[in-house]
Design a protein around this motif. Sequence first.
Motif, PDB file in Angstrom:
ATOM      1  N   ASP A   1       0.818  -1.215   0.000  1.00 33.53           N
ATOM      2  CA  ASP A   1       0.000   0.000   0.000  1.00 33.53           C
ATOM      3  C   ASP A   1       0.856   1.271   0.000  1.00 33.53           C
ATOM      4  N   LEU A   2       1.846   1.227  -0.831  1.00 32.27           N
ATOM      5  CA  LEU A   2       2.816   2.330  -0.910  1.00 32.27           C
ATOM      6  C   LEU A   2       2.160   3.703  -1.067  1.00 32.27           C
ATOM      7  N   GLU A   3       1.160   3.789  -1.966  1.00 28.94           N
ATOM      8  CA  GLU A   3       0.577   5.110  -2.261  1.00 28.94           C
ATOM      9  C   GLU A   3      -0.111   5.688  -1.035  1.00 28.94           C
ATOM     10  N   SER A   4      -0.776   4.822  -0.310  1.00 29.14           N
ATOM     11  CA  SER A   4      -1.455   5.275   0.889  1.00 29.14           C
ATOM     12  C   SER A   4      -0.441   5.750   1.932  1.00 29.14           C
ATOM     13  N   GLU A   5       0.656   5.016   2.046  1.00 29.13           N
ATOM     14  CA  GLU A   5       1.694   5.392   3.017  1.00 29.13           C
ATOM     15  C   GLU A   5       2.331   6.730   2.630  1.00 29.13           C
ATOM     16  N   LEU A   6       2.525   6.944   1.337  1.00 22.14           N
ATOM     17  CA  LEU A   6       3.087   8.220   0.903  1.00 22.14           C
ATOM     18  C   LEU A   6       2.102   9.351   1.191  1.00 22.14           C
ATOM     19  N   GLY A   7       0.821   9.061   0.998  1.00 17.20           N
ATOM     20  CA  GLY A   7      -0.211  10.059   1.307  1.00 17.20           C
ATOM     21  C   GLY A   7      -0.141  10.474   2.761  1.00 17.20           C
ATOM     22  N   LYS A   8       0.086   9.500   3.659  1.00 20.89           N
ATOM     23  CA  LYS A   8       0.181   9.833   5.088  1.00 20.89           C
ATOM     24  C   LYS A   8       1.365  10.749   5.354  1.00 20.89           C
ATOM     25  N   LEU A   9       2.411  10.615   4.511  1.00 21.53           N
ATOM     26  CA  LEU A   9       3.597  11.469   4.688  1.00 21.53           C
ATOM     27  C   LEU A   9       3.440  12.804   3.951  1.00 21.53           C
ATOM     28  N   GLY A  10       2.260  13.047   3.419  1.00 20.35           N
ATOM     29  CA  GLY A  10       2.002  14.330   2.748  1.00 20.35           C
ATOM     30  C   GLY A  10       2.541  14.382   1.326  1.00 20.35           C
ATOM     31  N   VAL A  11       2.617  13.241   0.668  1.00 19.04           N
ATOM     32  CA  VAL A  11       3.151  13.204  -0.704  1.00 19.04           C
ATOM     33  C   VAL A  11       2.032  12.877  -1.688  1.00 19.04           C
ATOM     34  N   GLU A  12       1.945  13.679  -2.733  1.00 17.93           N
ATOM     35  CA  GLU A  12       0.987  13.374  -3.809  1.00 17.93           C
ATOM     36  C   GLU A  12       1.691  12.460  -4.796  1.00 17.93           C
ATOM     37  N   VAL A  13       1.026  11.370  -5.171  1.00 23.35           N
ATOM     38  CA  VAL A  13       1.694  10.464  -6.108  1.00 23.35           C
ATOM     39  C   VAL A  13       1.072  10.578  -7.496  1.00 23.35           C
ATOM     40  N   HIS A  14       1.914  10.355  -8.460  1.00 19.45           N
ATOM     41  CA  HIS A  14       1.451  10.311  -9.842  1.00 19.45           C
ATOM     42  C   HIS A  14       1.931   8.984 -10.404  1.00 19.45           C
ATOM     43  N   ARG A  15       1.002   8.060 -10.574  1.00 21.45           N
ATOM     44  CA  ARG A  15       1.389   6.733 -11.066  1.00 21.45           C
ATOM     45  C   ARG A  15       1.311   6.725 -12.590  1.00 21.45           C
ATOM     46  N   THR A  16       2.290   6.105 -13.225  1.00 19.84           N
ATOM     47  CA  THR A  16       2.306   6.150 -14.684  1.00 19.84           C
ATOM     48  C   THR A  16       1.214   5.282 -15.310  1.00 19.84           C
ATOM     49  N   THR A  17       0.833   4.210 -14.621  1.00 20.23           N
ATOM     50  CA  THR A  17      -0.098   3.262 -15.238  1.00 20.23           C
ATOM     51  C   THR A  17      -1.381   3.124 -14.445  1.00 20.23           C
ATOM     52  N   PHE A  18      -2.491   3.163 -15.142  1.00 14.94           N
ATOM     53  CA  PHE A  18      -3.794   2.869 -14.541  1.00 14.94           C
ATOM     54  C   PHE A  18      -4.386   1.686 -15.288  1.00 14.94           C
ATOM     55  N   ILE A  19      -5.257   0.930 -14.598  1.00 13.76           N
ATOM     56  CA  ILE A  19      -5.771  -0.272 -15.267  1.00 13.76           C
ATOM     57  C   ILE A  19      -6.571   0.103 -16.509  1.00 13.76           C
ATOM     58  N   SER A  20      -7.311   1.217 -16.446  1.00 16.47           N
ATOM     59  CA  SER A  20      -8.108   1.594 -17.622  1.00 16.47           C
ATOM     60  C   SER A  20      -7.182   1.878 -18.816  1.00 16.47           C
ATOM     61  N   GLU A  21      -6.057   2.562 -18.540  1.00 14.71           N
ATOM     62  CA  GLU A  21      -5.126   2.863 -19.637  1.00 14.71           C
ATOM     63  C   GLU A  21      -4.463   1.584 -20.134  1.00 14.71           C
ATOM     64  N   TRP A  22      -4.086   0.747 -19.172  1.00  9.24           N
ATOM     65  CA  TRP A  22      -3.429  -0.505 -19.542  1.00  9.24           C
ATOM     66  C   TRP A  22      -4.377  -1.363 -20.387  1.00  9.24           C
ATOM     67  N   THR A  23      -5.651  -1.367 -20.005  1.00 12.38           N
ATOM     68  CA  THR A  23      -6.623  -2.160 -20.763  1.00 12.38           C
ATOM     69  C   THR A  23      -6.732  -1.625 -22.184  1.00 12.38           C
ATOM     70  N   LYS A  24      -6.846  -0.296 -22.285  1.00 10.39           N
ATOM     71  CA  LYS A  24      -6.954   0.283 -23.634  1.00 10.39           C
ATOM     72  C   LYS A  24      -5.714  -0.048 -24.446  1.00 10.39           C
ATOM     73  N   PHE A  25      -4.550   0.091 -23.782  1.00  6.44           N
ATOM     74  CA  PHE A  25      -3.302  -0.161 -24.494  1.00  6.44           C
ATOM     75  C   PHE A  25      -3.206  -1.629 -24.924  1.00  6.44           C
ATOM     76  N   SER A  26      -3.528  -2.539 -23.985  1.00  6.95           N
ATOM     77  CA  SER A  26      -3.394  -3.964 -24.302  1.00  6.95           C
ATOM     78  C   SER A  26      -4.397  -4.407 -25.353  1.00  6.95           C
ATOM     79  N   LEU A  27      -5.617  -3.860 -25.258  1.00  8.57           N
ATOM     80  CA  LEU A  27      -6.657  -4.342 -26.167  1.00  8.57           C
ATOM     81  C   LEU A  27      -6.692  -3.597 -27.492  1.00  8.57           C
ATOM     82  N   PHE A  28      -6.384  -2.287 -27.430  1.00  5.93           N
ATOM     83  CA  PHE A  28      -6.568  -1.493 -28.657  1.00  5.93           C
ATOM     84  C   PHE A  28      -5.268  -0.919 -29.195  1.00  5.93           C
ATOM     85  N   PHE A  29      -4.117  -1.398 -28.716  1.00  4.42           N
ATOM     86  CA  PHE A  29      -2.858  -0.799 -29.159  1.00  4.42           C
ATOM     87  C   PHE A  29      -2.839  -0.722 -30.684  1.00  4.42           C
TER      88      PHE A  29
END
Length: 369
Positions: free
Chosen positions: A225-253
Amino acid sequence: MRVGIPHLGNLYIPLKTLFRRLNVDYVVPPLNSRRTLSLGAKYSPEGLCIPFKLTMGNLIEAAELGADTLLMPGGYGICRLGYYVRIQEQVLRDLGHPATIVELGVSERKFLGFLEMVKKLSNNAPWTKIFAAFRFGLAKLNAIDRVERAVQKVRAVERDKGTANRLYARSLDALDEADDYRTLKKVEADYLAQLDAVPRNGRQPLIVGITGEFYVLLEPFSNLDLESELGKLGVEVHRTTFISEWTKFSLFFGFLGKSKKERIHQAAMPYLKRDIGGDGWESIGEKVLYARERYDGIIHLAPFTCMPEIVAQNIMPATREEIPVLTLLCDEQMGKPGMLTRLEAFVDLLERRRQKRDNKNNSGQAQSK
Ligand code: SF4
């Protein structure tokens, strides 16, 4: 036939919707837990990566619940993903589970391969029904990811820690239950508004990019739960991959998502000129892009023994684009206290770095006046 599928973040929610709408008998294995990981680690060959171990645990738990047709992503490539299915089938057979694993070869057949598989599972349901169910599942996935993006921002600046996580958990239940477009839209808008209204602490958060192997990026249990732990430390995270994007990429590349991937590969080119399997090439490109976009730091998530990410980890310090990178190796030996100590030290470093930069900018402005 009873279908089971391993976990990958919140993907089980749209899949449940898809199967429900097509009257496919399915089981969702229990969410990842210590038991899942112990089962997976116990029955995996030594040295295999954590995505294998957790999905192995999921498949065993789904088989225990009566699933006899297990879906597993697979595909070509240079890393071990290509032979996951063969080994997992063998393990299930040795354990006496008479289940068949159906390999989702999304890398080769993309959208068509996926739909053909759904058609078989749904006992030859009409294409119109399959398209409609698929479209609604995709809409749900997009809604989930939009709420998650908002949560990533709010966690870092909420006055009362834990508020965003509570709203997020409730939103997932509500989005899971939504059974038509109108309700789905309403639930999403409602939770986005609630997140927007969460009282803030007025601080300027550090912004950290998260890159690395896609399973450990997308499955919070595997990264403690890294993102949640970073949130507790006051850090905003920007993750490069989301499942919706990954799905679009995998299915419709080919017509969706390609330009983003090309941009990342282009950024990695001066340091690595070809695909090395898994997401190693992308990790390097994303480091370069994060550094250009002036993030405060990067966390690089890599499964222990994952060769593509080991290569990426070794190239990262040599790039011209300078930005602090913390690589976290994920496996069953990773413990929360150790991870938190490393995160705290990293955040401390980023804060000092930002302070130094701000002081420099302020003195530069004072001199030019
Ligand atoms: S990319 Fe790495 S962790 Fe993922 S399947 Fe391949 S070897 Fe395993």
